[in-house]
Write a protein that holds these residues in place. Structure first.
Motif, PDB file in Angstrom:
ATOM      1  N   GLN A 187     -24.109 118.536  10.401  1.00  0.00           N
ATOM      2  CA  GLN A 187     -22.296 118.204  10.089  1.00  0.00           C
ATOM      3  C   GLN A 187     -22.296 119.126   9.297  1.00  0.00           C
ATOM      4  O   GLN A 187     -23.062 119.933   9.302  1.00  0.00           O
ATOM      5  CB  GLN A 187     -22.705 116.519   9.197  1.00  0.00           C
ATOM      6  CG  GLN A 187     -22.481 116.585   7.606  1.00  0.00           C
ATOM      7  CD  GLN A 187     -22.258 115.475   7.084  1.00  0.00           C
ATOM      8  OE1 GLN A 187     -22.502 114.923   8.259  1.00  0.00           O
ATOM      9  NE2 GLN A 187     -22.661 115.377   6.224  1.00  0.00           N
ATOM     10  N   TYR A 195     -18.069 116.358  10.261  1.00  0.00           N
ATOM     11  CA  TYR A 195     -17.950 115.924  12.186  1.00  0.00           C
ATOM     12  C   TYR A 195     -19.623 115.655  11.727  1.00  0.00           C
ATOM     13  O   TYR A 195     -19.953 116.856  11.485  1.00  0.00           O
ATOM     14  CB  TYR A 195     -17.108 117.257  12.659  1.00  0.00           C
ATOM     15  CG  TYR A 195     -15.694 117.081  12.330  1.00  0.00           C
ATOM     16  CD1 TYR A 195     -14.973 116.959  13.311  1.00  0.00           C
ATOM     17  CD2 TYR A 195     -14.821 118.101  11.245  1.00  0.00           C
ATOM     18  CE1 TYR A 195     -14.054 116.506  13.567  1.00  0.00           C
ATOM     19  CE2 TYR A 195     -13.660 118.521  11.049  1.00  0.00           C
ATOM     20  CZ  TYR A 195     -13.262 117.701  12.385  1.00  0.00           C
ATOM     21  OH  TYR A 195     -12.195 117.914  11.777  1.00  0.00           O
ATOM     22  N   LYS A 196     -20.009 115.632  12.544  1.00  0.00           N
ATOM     23  CA  LYS A 196     -21.371 115.228  13.417  1.00  0.00           C
ATOM     24  C   LYS A 196     -21.400 115.558  14.028  1.00  0.00           C
ATOM     25  O   LYS A 196     -20.906 116.010  14.927  1.00  0.00           O
ATOM     26  CB  LYS A 196     -21.742 114.020  13.269  1.00  0.00           C
ATOM     27  CG  LYS A 196     -23.346 113.506  14.129  1.00  0.00           C
ATOM     28  CD  LYS A 196     -23.709 111.926  14.178  1.00  0.00           C
ATOM     29  CE  LYS A 196     -24.833 111.634  14.375  1.00  0.00           C
ATOM     30  NZ  LYS A 196     -25.771 110.710  15.041  1.00  0.00           N
ATOM     31  N   LYS A 197     -22.690 116.430  13.724  1.00  0.00           N
ATOM     32  CA  LYS A 197     -22.799 117.663  14.329  1.00  0.00           C
ATOM     33  C   LYS A 197     -23.895 116.588  16.222  1.00  0.00           C
ATOM     34  O   LYS A 197     -24.859 116.361  15.850  1.00  0.00           O
ATOM     35  CB  LYS A 197     -24.179 118.738  14.374  1.00  0.00           C
ATOM     36  CG  LYS A 197     -23.899 119.986  15.147  1.00  0.00           C
ATOM     37  CD  LYS A 197     -24.940 120.705  14.973  1.00  0.00           C
ATOM     38  CE  LYS A 197     -26.389 120.734  14.128  1.00  0.00           C
ATOM     39  NZ  LYS A 197     -27.295 121.499  13.960  1.00  0.00           N
ATOM     40  N   TYR A 231     -19.176 118.592  17.981  1.00  0.00           N
ATOM     41  CA  TYR A 231     -19.560 117.890  17.040  1.00  0.00           C
ATOM     42  C   TYR A 231     -18.787 116.778  17.434  1.00  0.00           C
ATOM     43  O   TYR A 231     -17.637 117.212  18.458  1.00  0.00           O
ATOM     44  CB  TYR A 231     -18.497 118.531  15.566  1.00  0.00           C
ATOM     45  CG  TYR A 231     -19.900 119.648  15.307  1.00  0.00           C
ATOM     46  CD1 TYR A 231     -20.515 119.246  14.298  1.00  0.00           C
ATOM     47  CD2 TYR A 231     -19.667 120.600  15.508  1.00  0.00           C
ATOM     48  CE1 TYR A 231     -20.970 120.557  13.560  1.00  0.00           C
ATOM     49  CE2 TYR A 231     -20.863 121.605  15.552  1.00  0.00           C
ATOM     50  CZ  TYR A 231     -21.063 121.822  13.945  1.00  0.00           C
ATOM     51  OH  TYR A 231     -22.241 122.459  13.765  1.00  0.00           O
ATOM     52  N   LYS A 233     -15.934 113.021  15.808  1.00  0.00           N
ATOM     53  CA  LYS A 233     -15.985 112.671  14.480  1.00  0.00           C
ATOM     54  C   LYS A 233     -14.306 111.627  15.018  1.00  0.00           C
ATOM     55  O   LYS A 233     -13.060 112.391  15.606  1.00  0.00           O
ATOM     56  CB  LYS A 233     -14.713 113.459  13.794  1.00  0.00           C
ATOM     57  CG  LYS A 233     -14.040 113.103  12.456  1.00  0.00           C
ATOM     58  CD  LYS A 233     -13.425 114.064  11.605  1.00  0.00           C
ATOM     59  CE  LYS A 233     -13.501 113.288  10.501  1.00  0.00           C
ATOM     60  NZ  LYS A 233     -11.991 112.173  10.231  1.00  0.00           N
TER      61      LYS A 233
END
Length: 342
Positions: A187, A195-197, A231, A233
């Protein structure tokens, strides 16, 4: 003159008294001083005449009625013991010499004591300096020689390497470059927004990962590689692509000519987005790198100017890409500064 021993004291003749050896009746001129009495030194130190005339006992006055030729010498008492006086004078002289010798010896001992004290004090100070407890100003070194003052070179040291030099010149920008290295972790966080990758990719076929006319722009300016990452979110998906060019000028030119956008990267839990809809596209550059973002709703909704989360996500990913590229230059500059011969 006298015959041995100190001379008798002389006294002036009194007025009205004829000096010894003068003719009577020639006025009152002063006498010519005492004359040695006839008979020489006989009777020195002998008992005097009990009448007090100063003549030795048993010796008649050669000139009866004449003034005493040695006034004051006899003093009406015994004749001075000139031998005793001479012995006393010699004793005083010896005592004075002993005093001088003794005083000199004491002075020598005093000087020796002062020198010894100075030596002991000097040794104590030197021991302190050797043990690191001396004067911090460096007034005297342990060897007794003045400590030299610090000197400074008149040549200014070279400035530290500039990170921009390493991300702008391919001859210096030699560090490994991979998608996972440029977009590390699972992230990304920016200003407490996480933000999640999703998926990542890297390719040398720059045009194959673009939309619209961006592929042509990249190819014309000598694009060498494109690295991407996606990413997500809160329902917003963003793909960031970093294109590598042979020079800073080429990267700036590609940014200025940019049209179309970077193709969205799907996978790793992120489905297709920004197809047949409106998304937010941006372009920028730093050094020999140009970076592009495309942000939209993961459900395909069109993006409008009122959709602040999309704009915020685009800003965050653009700042993150900028920081990662600059960190690459800073890392290489730091390594060069610590390397010998640099």
């Amino acid at each position: 003159m006298s015959f041995g021993g100190p001379q008798w004291p002389q006294e002036p003749q009194q007025q009205g008294q004829q000096g010894y050896g003068q003719q009577p009746g020639h006025g009152q001129q002063p006498g010519y001083g005492p004359q040695q009495p006839y008979g020489g030194p006989q009777g020195f130190g002998q008992p005097t005449d009990p009448q007090g005339f100063g003549q030795p006992t048993g010796q008649p006055n050669p000139f009866p009625g004449a003034p005493d030729p040695f006034p004051g010498a006899q003093g009406g008492g015994q004749t001075p013991d000139w031998g005793a006086l001479a012995a006393a004078s010699a004793s005083r002289s010896r005592r004075k010499r002993w005093l001088l010798i003794g005083g000199g010896a004491l002075a020598t001992l005093a000087v020796g004591a002062i020198v010894a004290t100075a030596v002991v004090t000097t040794n104590r100070n030197n021991d302190t300096a050797k043990n690191g407890g001396g004067d911090p100003t460096g007034a005297v070194s342990p060897t007794g020689t003045p400590t030299p003052e610090p000197t400074f070179s008149s040549v200014a040291p070279p400035p530290p390497p500039n990170p921009m030099d390493y991300i702008s010149d391919p001859k210096k920008d030699k560090a490994p470059l991979t998608a996972e290295g440029l977009f590390p972790g699972k992230q990304m966080s920016m200003n407490k927004r996480s933000y999640k990758k999703g998926a990542t990719s890297a390719t040398t076929n720059c045009a194959s990962v673009t939309q619209g006319g961006l592929g042509t722009v990249l190819k014309q300016n000598g694009c060498q590689r494109v690295l991407r990452a996606t990413y997500v979110k809160d329902g917003v998906a963003i793909t960031v692509g970093v294109a590598v060019f042979p020079s800073e000028a080429a990267a700036q030119k590609a940014k200025g000519q940019a049209t179309g956008g970077i193709a969205p990267l799907v996978g790793a839990g992120v489905r297709d987005f920004c197809h047949a809809t409106v998304c937010l596209r941006r372009a920028n550059s730093i050094g020999r790198y140009a970076y592009f973002t495309q942000a939209g709703f993961a459900d395909g909704k069109k993006v409008t100017k009122a959709d602040k989360p999309v704009f915020q996500a685009s800003d965050d990913l653009g700042t993150f890409a900028f920081n990662q590229i600059y960190a690459r230059g800073r890392s290489q500059a730091s390594a060069a500064a610590g390397a010998p011969g640099e």
